[in-house]
Scaffold this active site. Structure first.
Site, PDB file in Angstrom:
ATOM      1  N   HIS A  37       0.799  -1.221   0.000  1.00  0.00           N
ATOM      2  CA  HIS A  37       0.000   0.000   0.000  1.00  0.00           C
ATOM      3  C   HIS A  37       0.839   1.283   0.000  1.00  0.00           C
ATOM      4  O   HIS A  37       0.497   2.248  -0.697  1.00  0.00           O
ATOM      5  CB  HIS A  37      -0.971   0.001   1.184  1.00  0.00           C
ATOM      6  CG  HIS A  37      -2.200   0.819   0.951  1.00  0.00           C
ATOM      7  ND1 HIS A  37      -2.181   2.017   0.279  1.00  0.00           N
ATOM      8  CD2 HIS A  37      -3.503   0.622   1.300  1.00  0.00           C
ATOM      9  CE1 HIS A  37      -3.404   2.523   0.219  1.00  0.00           C
ATOM     10  NE2 HIS A  37      -4.223   1.694   0.828  1.00  0.00           N
ATOM     11  N   GLY A  93      -5.202   2.226  -4.905  1.00  0.00           N
ATOM     12  CA  GLY A  93      -5.849   1.265  -5.785  1.00  0.00           C
ATOM     13  C   GLY A  93      -5.682   1.593  -7.252  1.00  0.00           C
ATOM     14  O   GLY A  93      -5.417   0.708  -8.084  1.00  0.00           O
ATOM     15  N   ARG A 138     -23.557   8.003  -8.419  1.00  0.00           N
ATOM     16  CA  ARG A 138     -23.730   6.626  -7.935  1.00  0.00           C
ATOM     17  C   ARG A 138     -23.152   6.464  -6.542  1.00  0.00           C
ATOM     18  O   ARG A 138     -23.763   5.861  -5.665  1.00  0.00           O
ATOM     19  CB  ARG A 138     -23.021   5.640  -8.879  1.00  0.00           C
ATOM     20  CG  ARG A 138     -23.761   5.255 -10.112  1.00  0.00           C
ATOM     21  CD  ARG A 138     -23.052   4.107 -10.804  1.00  0.00           C
ATOM     22  NE  ARG A 138     -21.660   4.422 -11.091  1.00  0.00           N
ATOM     23  CZ  ARG A 138     -20.708   3.519 -11.277  1.00  0.00           C
ATOM     24  NH1 ARG A 138     -20.992   2.245 -11.172  1.00  0.00           N
ATOM     25  NH2 ARG A 138     -19.476   3.869 -11.564  1.00  0.00           N
ATOM     26  N   SER A 196     -14.437   2.896  -2.300  1.00  0.00           N
ATOM     27  CA  SER A 196     -15.098   2.766  -3.600  1.00  0.00           C
ATOM     28  C   SER A 196     -14.084   2.536  -4.713  1.00  0.00           C
ATOM     29  O   SER A 196     -13.189   3.355  -4.941  1.00  0.00           O
ATOM     30  CB  SER A 196     -15.914   4.029  -3.919  1.00  0.00           C
ATOM     31  OG  SER A 196     -16.462   3.929  -5.216  1.00  0.00           O
ATOM     32  N   ASP A 235      -6.162  -8.209 -19.151  1.00  0.00           N
ATOM     33  CA  ASP A 235      -6.174  -9.364 -20.049  1.00  0.00           C
ATOM     34  C   ASP A 235      -4.736  -9.805 -20.300  1.00  0.00           C
ATOM     35  O   ASP A 235      -3.976  -9.133 -20.994  1.00  0.00           O
ATOM     36  CB  ASP A 235      -6.871  -8.977 -21.360  1.00  0.00           C
ATOM     37  CG  ASP A 235      -6.854 -10.095 -22.391  1.00  0.00           C
ATOM     38  OD1 ASP A 235      -6.369 -11.206 -22.079  1.00  0.00           O
ATOM     39  OD2 ASP A 235      -7.313  -9.857 -23.525  1.00  0.00           O
TER      40      ASP A 235
END
Length: 466
Positions: free
Chosen positions: A164, A169, A268, A398, A408
Site C-alpha cells: 500500500h 488502488g 452513484r 469505492s 487481459d
C-alpha cells in the site's frame, strides 16, 4: 489444496535508477502491509470461437515473467524495499531486489471454489503468503501467484499482493493492466508510463497552521454512554456480498434526486453510500440522538491546482468524513438527506485549499503513528487506540470506476475480480466494486463485514428500501 510449482524472483530487465525515493506524507498514512486481490480467468470460455484453446500454464507463466521484468523497468520502485527512518517515516530503497512471481497448481476445479468471495477460506491459497515476522526491508513489495485449476475448464487465478505505501488502488490497477498488456503482446503508449516523482506532493514553504478543522483525522463518534469502542470490537461479525443491478442503481438515483435541492444529480457513489448508511443505522437500532458519520477516501489527482501529472504513481487519496448526523436524521429523512451529507464530504476534498491544509496538518505530526496507529489487532488484544470504523459509523472504499476488467493477460478479460480478504472483525469497512455483469459497468457489488447481530436486518432493509 494448492501446490507451489515454482517461485521466481523477477528483477527489471534493464538497469534502473538506484538510491532512496522520497515517499510523500500521503504514502505514510496507510498500513505498510500488502493489499490482496484476485483475478479469475476462464480462457476456454473466452476462446470459444477459437476451438476452445487451453493455455499451457508453463507458457503463460514464462510470458508473465518476461513481461513483468519489462514493466519493472518503468515501475522500478516496486522492485525495491521499504525501511523505517529514525524519525518513524517509511522510505524506499530502489535496490532492484525484485518482486515475486509464483507458479501454482490446485487440486480443485474452478467450480469447487464457488463464487470466489473473500470469506471463502480456500481463497487464501490462491494468493501469495507474506511472512510479516521478517524485517520490513526483506519483504518484496509486489507478489503474484498464477494458479492453474484442476480439470478441463482451463481456468486460472492470478492472486496479487501490492504494497500500500507504494500506491493506492488506481496506481496498482494501472500497473497490473500495463503488465497484462505487455503479456498479451501489445505495446504500451507513452501516456501509460508512470510518473514516479512524489515530491509534487511535498508541502512547499514553511508549514502553516491548518485552515480547516480536520475531523477526518480525529476520533469518530462512540456509542452513547461509552468511553471507547473495545466492546464493539469484540462482537462477532459475518460477511455478505450484495449485488446491485443497473436497475437497482437507477431506482436509487431516481429516489434520491426527486428531493435533490441542487441542479447537479447525485452520483452513484453518493446515493449508494447514503443507502448503506441509512440501512446500517436502521439495522443497528441506534438511539435517535446517536451521532454517526461516514468516512471515505477521495482520489485527489484531479482535485489539486494544478492537478497531479497524468499517471501519478503513488498514494493520492484525501481522507474525508461527513458532517456528524443523528441516527434519526439519517433514517427518517429521504435518502437525499444522507446523499447530501456524503456530497458535502466529497466537496471538502474537492477544495484545493482544504487538501493543501490537510497536507500541512499531516506533515506537522512528528510521528505519523499519532494519526493512524496500527490497523490490526495484535496478538488478539483489543485496543482503544486502534482506529475503529464500525458501530455507530461506517468507512467506505469505492473502486466502482476502476478498470479491473482490462487486465487481459492473453486469457481474455477476467470473469471475476475481487478483494482477496476481508477484515475478520467489524471495523465498519464496506467496499463498492464494479459488477462485471452490469450494463457498461453500472452494476455495483457491495462487499461488507458487519456484526452478526445486525447483518440479517441490514440485508432486509437493503432490499426493502430500494
Amino acid at each position: 489444496m494448492v501446490t507451489i510449482l515454482g517461485t521466481h524472483t523477477v528483477i527489471p530487465k534493464e538497469e534502473t535508477p538506484k538510491g532512496l525515493l522520497w515517499l510523500s506524507d500521503n504514502d505514510q498514512l496507510w498500513r505498510w502491509s500488502h493489499t490482496p486481490s484476485i483475478y479469475v480467468y476462464n480462457p476456454k470460455q473466452n476462446n470459444a470461437k477459437n476451438n476452445n484453446t487451453v493455455v499451457d500454464v508453463n507458457v503463460l507463466v514464462e510470458r508473465m515473467r518476461e513481461s513483468l521484468s519489462e514493466i519493472l523497468v518503468h515501475y522500478y520502485p516496486l522492485a525495491g524495499r521499504l525501511s523505517w527512518t529514525d524519525g518513524g517515516r517509511l522510505e524506499l530503497d530502489c535496490n532492484a531486489k525484485g518482486v515475486l512471481l509464483l507458479e501454482a497448481e490446485s487440486k480443485k476445479s474452478m467450480a469447487e471454489y464457488g463464487d470466489f468471495t473473500p470469506n471463502e477460506p480456500s481463497i487464501k491459497e490462491l494468493i501469495p503468503a507474506v511472512d510479516y515476522s521478517c524485517q520490513i526491508n526483506e519483504l518484496p513489495l509486489f507478489l503474484a501467484q498464477v494458479t492453474k485449476f484442476h480439470g478441463g475448464d482451463g481456468g486460472f487465478a492470478v492472486g496479487i499482493l501490492f504494497s500500500h505505501p507504494l500506491g493506492d488502488g488506481l496506481a496498482a490497477i494501472r500497473f497490473i493492466n500495463s503488465w497484462a498488456k505487455l503479456t498479451r503482446g501489445a505495446k504500451l503508449d507513452p501516456s501509460e508510463l508512470p510518473f514516479l516523482d512524489r515530491t509534487v506532493l511535498k508541502p512547499t514553504g514553511p508549514l502553516t497552521p491548518p485552515l480547516f478543522d480536520h475531523r477526518e483525522f480525529k476520533p469518530l463518534p462512540l456509542i452513547l454512554g461509552r468511553t471507547d469502542n473495545i466492546e464493539e470490537q469484540k462482537k462477532k461479525t459475518t460477511f455478505a456480498l450484495l449485488k446491485l443491478t443497473p436497475e437497482h442503481v437507477q431506482k436509487l438515483k431516481k429516489n434520491a434526486n426527486a428531493n435533490n435541492p441542487s441542479p447537479r444529480p447525485y452520483s452513484r457513489f453518493e446515493i449508494i453510500s447514503a443507502h448503506i448508511w441509512r440501512c446500517a443505522c436502521k439495522a443497528r437500532n441506534l438511539e435517535e440522538n446517536q451521532p454517526t458519520v461516514v468516512k471515505f477516501n477521495v482520489d485527489i489527482r484531479n482535485r489539486l491546482n494544478p492537478p497531479l501529472p497524468q499517471n501519478y504513481f503513488g498514494n493520492a487519496l484525501g481522507p474525508t468524513v461527513t458532517p456528524t448526523c443523528y441516527a434519526k436524521e439519517i433514517t427518517t429523512q429521504p435518502i437525499s438527506y444522507a446523499s447530501q451529507k456524503i456530497r458535502e464530504a466529497v466537496n471538502k476534498v474537492s477544495n484545493h485549499e482544504f487538501v493543501k491544509s490537510q497536507m500541512h496538518y499531516v506533515a506537522g505530526f512528528e510521528n505519523r503513528w499519532d494519526l493512524i496507529r496500527t490497523p490490526y489487532l495484535e496478538k488478539g488484544e483489543y485496543r482503544a487506540d486502534v482506529p475503529f470504523f464500525g458501530n455507530p459509523n461506517i468507512i467506505l472504499g469505492s473502486w466502482m470506476s476502476m478498470p479491473f476488467y482490462e487486465a487481459d493477460f492473453g486469457l481474455g478479460k477476467p470473469f471475476y475480480f475481487g478483494p482477496g480478504g476481508v477484515c475478520p472483525y467489524d471495523r465498519g469497512v464496506i467496499a463498492l466494486m464494479p459488477d462485471e455483469d452490469g450494463d457498461n459497468g453500472y452494476g455495483v457489488v457491495v462487499y461488507m463485514h458487519f456484526q452478526v447481530d445486525h447483518m440479517k436486518d441490514f440485508i432486509k432493509y437493503f432490499w426493502e428500501d430500494i
